[in-house]
Scaffold this motif. Structure first.
Motif, PDB file in Angstrom:
ATOM      1  N   ASP A 176      79.654  -3.018 114.561  1.00 17.74           N
ATOM      2  CA  ASP A 176      79.982  -2.962 113.143  1.00 17.74           C
ATOM      3  C   ASP A 176      79.140  -4.002 112.414  1.00 17.74           C
ATOM      4  OD1 ASP A 176      81.025  -2.857 110.647  1.00 17.74           O
ATOM      5  OD2 ASP A 176      82.989  -3.704 111.171  1.00 17.74           O
ATOM      6  N   PRO A 177      78.265  -3.558 111.520  1.00 12.37           N
ATOM      7  CA  PRO A 177      77.364  -4.530 110.892  1.00 12.37           C
ATOM      8  C   PRO A 177      78.064  -5.501 109.949  1.00 12.37           C
ATOM      9  CG  PRO A 177      77.069  -2.347 109.927  1.00 12.37           C
ATOM     10  CD  PRO A 177      78.027  -2.187 111.072  1.00 12.37           C
ATOM     11  N   GLY A 178      79.252  -5.178 109.476  1.00 14.53           N
ATOM     12  CA  GLY A 178      79.939  -6.071 108.540  1.00 14.53           C
ATOM     13  C   GLY A 178      79.192  -6.146 107.219  1.00 14.53           C
ATOM     14  N   ALA A 179      79.487  -7.175 106.430  1.00 23.07           N
ATOM     15  CA  ALA A 179      78.815  -7.319 105.131  1.00 23.07           C
ATOM     16  C   ALA A 179      77.396  -7.819 105.355  1.00 23.07           C
ATOM     17  CB  ALA A 179      79.591  -8.299 104.267  1.00 23.07           C
ATOM     18  N   LEU A 180      76.443  -7.218 104.639  1.00 22.74           N
ATOM     19  CA  LEU A 180      75.043  -7.607 104.812  1.00 22.74           C
ATOM     20  C   LEU A 180      74.458  -8.111 103.506  1.00 22.74           C
ATOM     21  CD1 LEU A 180      73.901  -4.621 107.005  1.00 22.74           C
ATOM     22  CD2 LEU A 180      74.254  -6.965 107.766  1.00 22.74           C
ATOM     23  N   LYS A 181      73.455  -8.995 103.626  1.00 24.90           N
ATOM     24  CA  LYS A 181      72.852  -9.588 102.440  1.00 24.90           C
ATOM     25  C   LYS A 181      71.545  -8.897 102.040  1.00 24.90           C
ATOM     26  CE  LYS A 181      74.627 -14.221 103.538  1.00 24.90           C
ATOM     27  NZ  LYS A 181      74.471 -14.365 104.999  1.00 24.90           N
ATOM     28  N   SER A 182      71.157  -7.869 102.795  1.00 24.94           N
ATOM     29  CA  SER A 182      69.926  -7.168 102.413  1.00 24.94           C
ATOM     30  C   SER A 182      70.032  -5.693 102.759  1.00 24.94           C
ATOM     31  CB  SER A 182      68.724  -7.792 103.126  1.00 24.94           C
ATOM     32  OG  SER A 182      68.890  -7.704 104.513  1.00 24.94           O
ATOM     33  N   GLU A 183      69.338  -4.862 102.034  1.00 20.71           N
ATOM     34  CA  GLU A 183      69.340  -3.421 102.310  1.00 20.71           C
ATOM     35  C   GLU A 183      68.004  -2.820 101.903  1.00 20.71           C
ATOM     36  OE1 GLU A 183      72.365  -1.732  99.798  1.00 20.71           O
ATOM     37  OE2 GLU A 183      71.158  -1.999  98.010  1.00 20.71           O
ATOM     38  N   LEU A 184      67.653  -1.700 102.586  1.00 19.35           N
ATOM     39  CA  LEU A 184      66.413  -1.021 102.246  1.00 19.35           C
ATOM     40  C   LEU A 184      66.712  -0.009 101.151  1.00 19.35           C
ATOM     41  CD1 LEU A 184      63.503  -0.350 104.209  1.00 19.35           C
ATOM     42  CD2 LEU A 184      64.526   1.792 103.511  1.00 19.35           C
ATOM     43  N   SER A 185      65.960  -0.065 100.033  1.00 15.18           N
ATOM     44  CA  SER A 185      66.283   0.880  98.967  1.00 15.18           C
ATOM     45  C   SER A 185      65.347   2.082  98.946  1.00 15.18           C
ATOM     46  CB  SER A 185      66.328   0.177  97.615  1.00 15.18           C
ATOM     47  OG  SER A 185      65.325  -0.779  97.500  1.00 15.18           O
ATOM     48  N   SER A 186      64.115   1.944  99.437  1.00 12.42           N
ATOM     49  CA  SER A 186      63.257   3.124  99.504  1.00 12.42           C
ATOM     50  C   SER A 186      62.089   2.886 100.442  1.00 12.42           C
ATOM     51  CB  SER A 186      62.730   3.475  98.106  1.00 12.42           C
ATOM     52  OG  SER A 186      61.810   2.492  97.680  1.00 12.42           O
ATOM     53  N   PHE A 187      61.427   3.963 100.810  1.00 14.25           N
ATOM     54  CA  PHE A 187      60.245   3.877 101.668  1.00 14.25           C
ATOM     55  C   PHE A 187      59.169   4.801 101.133  1.00 14.25           C
ATOM     56  CE2 PHE A 187      57.932   5.970 105.225  1.00 14.25           C
ATOM     57  CZ  PHE A 187      57.106   4.906 105.539  1.00 14.25           C
ATOM     58  N   LYS A 188      57.964   4.286 101.058  1.00 12.87           N
ATOM     59  CA  LYS A 188      56.845   5.110 100.603  1.00 12.87           C
ATOM     60  C   LYS A 188      55.820   5.134 101.728  1.00 12.87           C
ATOM     61  CE  LYS A 188      53.475   4.946  96.883  1.00 12.87           C
ATOM     62  NZ  LYS A 188      52.621   3.790  97.092  1.00 12.87           N
TER      63      LYS A 188
ATOM     64  N   LEU B 170      55.197   1.466 102.895  1.00 12.45           N
ATOM     65  CA  LEU B 170      55.811   0.364 102.160  1.00 12.45           C
ATOM     66  C   LEU B 170      57.322   0.549 102.041  1.00 12.45           C
ATOM     67  CD1 LEU B 170      53.193   0.143  99.263  1.00 12.45           C
ATOM     68  CD2 LEU B 170      53.261  -1.193 101.372  1.00 12.45           C
ATOM     69  N   ASP B 171      58.067  -0.466 102.467  1.00 12.17           N
ATOM     70  CA  ASP B 171      59.505  -0.486 102.294  1.00 12.17           C
ATOM     71  C   ASP B 171      59.826  -1.264 101.027  1.00 12.17           C
ATOM     72  OD1 ASP B 171      60.221   0.797 104.625  1.00 12.17           O
ATOM     73  OD2 ASP B 171      60.562  -1.046 105.762  1.00 12.17           O
ATOM     74  N   SER B 172      60.836  -0.810 100.308  1.00 14.44           N
ATOM     75  CA  SER B 172      61.370  -1.616  99.213  1.00 14.44           C
ATOM     76  C   SER B 172      62.692  -2.185  99.708  1.00 14.44           C
ATOM     77  CB  SER B 172      61.576  -0.740  97.979  1.00 14.44           C
ATOM     78  OG  SER B 172      62.185  -1.517  96.982  1.00 14.44           O
ATOM     79  N   VAL B 173      62.820  -3.499  99.686  1.00 23.91           N
ATOM     80  CA  VAL B 173      64.005  -4.149 100.245  1.00 23.91           C
ATOM     81  C   VAL B 173      64.671  -4.992  99.171  1.00 23.91           C
ATOM     82  CG1 VAL B 173      64.876  -5.684 102.061  1.00 23.91           C
ATOM     83  CG2 VAL B 173      62.865  -4.263 102.500  1.00 23.91           C
ATOM     84  N   LYS B 174      65.992  -4.842  99.074  1.00 24.07           N
ATOM     85  CA  LYS B 174      66.750  -5.637  98.107  1.00 24.07           C
ATOM     86  C   LYS B 174      67.520  -6.719  98.851  1.00 24.07           C
ATOM     87  CE  LYS B 174      69.563  -5.416  94.070  1.00 24.07           C
ATOM     88  NZ  LYS B 174      70.536  -4.760  93.245  1.00 24.07           N
ATOM     89  N   LEU B 175      67.360  -7.950  98.396  1.00 23.17           N
ATOM     90  CA  LEU B 175      67.956  -9.086  99.096  1.00 23.17           C
ATOM     91  C   LEU B 175      68.843  -9.900  98.163  1.00 23.17           C
ATOM     92  CD1 LEU B 175      64.446 -10.158 100.102  1.00 23.17           C
ATOM     93  CD2 LEU B 175      66.070  -9.747 101.910  1.00 23.17           C
ATOM     94  N   GLN B 176      69.958 -10.392  98.709  1.00 24.83           N
ATOM     95  CA  GLN B 176      70.737 -11.394  97.984  1.00 24.83           C
ATOM     96  C   GLN B 176      70.040 -12.736  98.139  1.00 24.83           C
ATOM     97  OE1 GLN B 176      74.834 -11.652  99.345  1.00 24.83           O
ATOM     98  NE2 GLN B 176      75.058  -9.432  99.128  1.00 24.83           N
ATOM     99  N   LEU B 177      70.029 -13.533  97.097  1.00 26.66           N
ATOM    100  CA  LEU B 177      69.424 -14.855  97.175  1.00 26.66           C
ATOM    101  C   LEU B 177      70.533 -15.879  97.457  1.00 26.66           C
ATOM    102  CD1 LEU B 177      66.747 -14.812  94.368  1.00 26.66           C
ATOM    103  CD2 LEU B 177      66.723 -13.815  96.662  1.00 26.66           C
ATOM    104  N   PRO B 178      70.189 -17.024  98.053  1.00 25.38           N
ATOM    105  CA  PRO B 178      68.854 -17.438  98.479  1.00 25.38           C
ATOM    106  C   PRO B 178      68.324 -16.612  99.665  1.00 25.38           C
ATOM    107  CG  PRO B 178      70.515 -19.076  99.100  1.00 25.38           C
ATOM    108  CD  PRO B 178      71.212 -18.051  98.284  1.00 25.38           C
ATOM    109  N   ALA B 179      66.994 -16.502  99.707  1.00 19.75           N
ATOM    110  CA  ALA B 179      66.353 -15.726 100.761  1.00 19.75           C
ATOM    111  C   ALA B 179      65.061 -16.392 101.199  1.00 19.75           C
ATOM    112  CB  ALA B 179      66.060 -14.309 100.255  1.00 19.75           C
TER     113      ALA B 179
END
Ligand SMILES: Cc1cc2nc3c(=O)[nH]c(=O)nc-3n(C[C@H](O)[C@H](O)[C@H](O)COP(=O)(O)OP(=O)(O)OC[C@H]3O[C@@H](n4cnc5c(N)ncnc54)[C@H](O)[C@@H]3O)c2cc1C
Ligand SMILES: Nc1ncnc2c1ncn2[C@@H]1O[C@H](COP(=O)(O)O)[C@@H](O)[C@H]1O
Lengths: 325, 267
Positions: A176-188, B170-179
C-alpha cells in the motif's frame, strides 16, 4: 544469510531486455555469495510481467502490483522495492542503471541503510564490484561495509538470462503506497522511433569531420543497415548538426555496445570517456594518427563520404545473400 | 511569494584524466579543483528561479575540505546570495551515503533558519559520477524528489511541476515542496559570472559547520559512516592492438571492413 534480489522496473508497462541482464547480474552475485536469487517486478501490471521472468533461472519470483505503481515516481517505487526486500530478506539488491533505476537505488539505499554502487560493470567472485569513475579513466573496486547493499548494473554488460525449465510460481507482495508527495501527471513520448543509445548493441557515431548536418545522412544509412543507434561527438552536437540526446562522452551518454563505429571523430579524452569500453571499435578517419584511429580495434583510413556508401552497400549486399541462401 | 533555494555544489578535480598513486587511489594530489561542471547548471537554475520569483533567496552548500569554499565563491559570482560549507576531518572518505546525510543535516539547519522550498543538484559529479546524492539527500529528509529534470514548469511555495527527461520521452511530475531536484544540462545555458558577482564573491564569508554543529556523530560521517569504500583504483585494461585496414581503393577497404565484421559476428 545472504539473499539476492534483482528488481525489474517496467517502462510504460513493458519490460526491456535489460531486465534479463539484471537477472544475469543477479545470478553472478548469487553464485559469488552462494545465495538464492529472487526476481521481483514492480508496476501497475507486475504480475503479468513477472510471468515472463519466472522461467529464467530465479529461485523465487515476486510481483509488487498496485494501481499507484503504473507510472514511475521515486517515493512510491522505493516503498514498493522495500516491500519486495522485506518479502525475501534481500541483502543485495540489483537494479538497472536507467534514470528510474538510479533514482530508485538512491532512495532505497537510505531506506535500507545500505551502501550503494552504480554503473557496476563487473562482479568479483568475493562479492566486491567494479565500476568506472573519473570519466572512465579509472576503475574503482568497491567493497560494501553495510550488511545490505544496493547496486545498479551497467547496460550491455551482463549476460541476458534465457528461459530454461519450468516457471517458478509468482508470489504477490501486498503493498500500500499510502500518502505520496509526488505524482506523474503526463508523459510525452519522444517522436523518433530510433534505437535508444544507452541500450544499443551497435552504435554508429559521427563527428566534426562530417563537415555539415548533411554529412549525417550516410551515417544514418549505415546505422540502418547495421541496425545501430546513432551517436555523435560534442563538436557535431555543438555545431547544431544533430540533437544533444545523441551525444556520447563525458557530458553525454555512456555507451557500451558490442560494435562502436566512430566516423570523423578524433577521439578526445572526453569522447573516449563515453565509449572506450565498447566491444569492437571501428574508426573511419582521414587522419591515421588521431587518438581514435590509434585505439580502434579496426582503423580505416579514408574520406567518409567515399567509404560510407560503399560499406553500407556491401552490408546490404551480404545480408541479401544471407537471405537468399 | 518568495522561495528559498539551496543549490548543492561540489569541488572536483578540473581534469579527470588522472592515474593511480602509490596507495592505489586516484592520483589527484596537486590537480587543480573547480566547480563540478554539471553543478554550473544547478547554480544557473537557482539564479533563474530568483529572477522568476522576485524576493527569492539562493544558498550554495558544499561538503568538502576548507579549500572547497572556492566553489561557494564561484556560485556567488554566478548570482547566488549566500553559501555554507560543511567541513572537518571527520568528513574525509565519505561515500554518497555519508555525504548525503551531511547535506541533509545542513539543509535541515538552513530550513530552520529560513524555510527551504527547493534543493537543486547537478546531474552527477565528474569524479565519482554516481548521480545519486540528490535523491539520497531527499530520502534522508523524507522530502519529495525527482531526477533528470530538464525544466521547472511551474513553481509555488507549496508545489512544483517539472519535466523529467526519461530514456523514452518526457514525464511531467508534480511534487509537493520542499523537494530535491537533480538536474540535467539541458535545463539551461549557464551564464558567466558577472563583474558585480565577482566583487560580491570576494567579500563573501561562509559559515563552516562541523559534524557536531549539525548534530551528527563522528561515526555517521566520512569513512566511518560510509556504506561502501573504494578499496583500489586501477587503470582500465589496455585494449588489444587494432587492425589497420589498407587497400588500393575505397571499395577494397569497405569490403575488408565488412569481412572482419562478419567474421566477428557483428553483422
Ligand atoms: C568539459 C568538457 C566536456 C566535454 N564533453 C564531451 C563529450 O561528452 N563528448 C564529446 O564528444 N566531446 C566532449 N568534449 C569535447 C572534446 O574535447 C572534443 O572537442 C570533441 O570530442 C571533438 O569532436 P570531434 O572529434 O568530432 O571533432 P574534431 O576533434 O575536430 O575531429 C574531427 C575529426 O574528423 C576527421 N575528419 C575530417 N574530415 C574528414 C573526412 N572527410 N572523413 C573522415 N574523417 C574526417 C579529422 O581527421 C578529425 O580527426 C568536451 C570538452 C570539455 C572541455
Ligand atoms: N560533497 C558534496 N557537496 C555538495 N554537493 C554535492 C557533493 N557531492 C555531490 N553533491 C551534489 O550531488 C550531485 C550528484 O552527485 P553524485 O551523486 O556524486 O554524482 C552533484 O552534482 C552535486 O550537486
Amino acid at each position: 544469510m545472504a539473499n539476492i534480489l534483482a528488481l525489474a522496473i517496467p517502462q510504460r508497462g513493458a519490460l526491456s531486455p535489460a531486465s534479463y541482464e539484471l537477472i544475469g547480474a543477479g545470478r553472478a552475485l548469487a553464485d559469488a555469495l552462494k545465495a538464492p536469487l529472487t526476481v521481483a517486478v514492480i508496476g501497475g501490471n507486475a504480475k503479468a510481467l513477472a510471468a515472463d521472468l519466472a522461467t529464467r533461472g530465479a529461485d523465487k519470483v515476486l510481483a509488487v502490483e498496485h494501481a499507484g505503481l503504473t507510472n514511475f515516481t521515486e517515493e512510491a517505487y522505493a516503498k514498493a522495492a522495500a516491500a519486495a526486500v522485506a518479502a525475501c530478506g534481500a541483502t543485495r539488491v540489483v537494479l538497472p542503471s536507467t534514470v528510474a533505476g538510479r533514482a530508485l537505488a538512491a532512495r532505497l539505499a537510505i531506506l535500507l541503510k545500505a551502501g550503494l554502487a552504480t554503473d557496476v560493470a563487473e562482479i568479483l567472485p568475493d562479492g566486491k564490484v567494479r565500476r568506472g569513475y573519473y570519466g572512465g579513466n579509472l576503475i574503482a573496486e568497491v567493497e560494501f561495509k553495510s550488511a545490505v547493499a544496493v547496486l545498479t548494473v551497467a547496460p550491455m554488460t551482463f549476460p541476458r538470462a534465457e528461459p530454461k525449465g519450468a516457471a517458478v510460481a509468482v508470489e504477490a507482495v501486498a503493498f500500500d503506497p499510502g500518502a505520496l508527495k509526488s505524482e506523474l501527471s503526463s508523459f510525452k513520448a519522444e517522436e523518433s522511433r530510433e534505437i535508444d543509445l544507452g541500450a544499443a548493441e551497435k552504435v554508429v557515431s559521427g563527428g566534426f569531420g562530417l563537415g555539415s548536418a548533411e554529412g549525417f545522412k550516410p551515417v544514418y544509412d549505415l546505422a540502418h543497415a547495421l541496425g545501430a543507434a546513432v551517436g555523435a561527438s560534442r563538436r557535431a552536437v555543438d555545431s547544431g548538426w544533430i540533437p544533444y540526446k545523441h551525444q556520447v562522452g563525458l557530458t553525454g551518454r555512456n555507451v557500451r555496445p558490442k560494435l562502436y563505429v566512430a566516423i570523423g571523430i578524433s577521439g578526445q579524452i572526453q569522447h573516449l570517456a563515453g565509449m572506450s569500453s565498447s566491444g569492437t571499435i571501428v574508426a573511419i578517419n582521414t587522419d591515421k594518427d588521431c587518438p581514435l584511429m590509434q585505439m580502434a580495434s579496426i582503423a580505416v583510413q579514408g574520406e567518409y563520404a567515399e567509404l560510407l556508401p560503399l560499406i553500407t552497400a556491401e552490408i546490404k549486399n551480404r545480408k541479401g545473400h544471407a537471405v537468399a541462401a | 511569494m518568495a522561495l528559498h533555494i539551496v543549490v548543492c555544489v561540489k569541488s572536483t578535480p578540473s581534469s579527470v584524466n588522472v592515474g593511480v598513486d602509490a596507495s592505489g587511489q586516484p592520483k589527484i594530489a596537486g590537480v587543480p579543483t573547480a566547480l563540478n561542471p554539471f553543478d554550473e547548471f544547478a547554480v544557473e537554475e537557482a539564479v533563474r528561479l530568483k529572477e522568476r520569483v522576485p524576493g527569492s533567496f539562493a544558498t550554495a552548500l558544499t561538503v568538502g575540505p576548507d579549500a572547497a569554499a572556492e566553489v561557494l565563491r564561484e556560485a556567488i559570482a554566478r548570482g547566488v546570495d549566500a553559501g555554507a560549507i560543511v567541513s572537518g576531518p571527520e568528513f574525509e572518505g565519505g561515500d554518497s551515503y555519508a555525504t548525503s546525510l551531511a547535506l541533509s543535516a545542513a539543509i535541515k539547519k538552513l530550513h530552520g533558519e529560513k524555510p527551504v522550498h527547493l534543493v537543486l543538484f547537478g546531474k552527477n559529479t565528474s569524479d565519482v559520477g554516481a548521480g545519486v546524492v540528490g535523491t539520497q539527500t531527499a530520502a534522508w529528509l523524507d522530502w519529495s524528489s525527482a531526477s533528470a529534470i530538464k525544466k521547472i514548469d511551474e513553481v509555488s511555495e507549496t508545489s512544483a511541476t517539472v519535466t523529467r527527461q526519461m530514456e523514452d520521452g518526457l514525464d511531467s511530475v508534480k511534487l509537493q515542496l520542499p523537494a530535491c531536484l537533480s538536474t540535467v544540462k539541458e535545463i539551461n545555458e549557464p551564464r558567466l559570472p558577472s563583474l558585480k558577482g565577482k566583487m560580491a564573491s570576494k567579500k563573501a564569508v561562509f559559515p563552516k559547520w562541523t559534524a557536531a554543529d549539525l548534530g551528527l556523530q563522528p561515526a555517521q560521517v566520512g569513512a566511518a559512516g560510509a556504506g561502501s569504500v573504494v578499496v583500489k583504483a586501477s587503470l582500465p585494461p589496455a585494449r588489444p592492438a587494432g587492425v589497420k585496414i589498407e587497400g588500393a581503393t575505397a571499395a577494397e577497404k569497405a569490403a575488408k571492413l565488412v569481412d572482419i565484421l562478419v567474421e566477428r559476428k557483428l553483422i
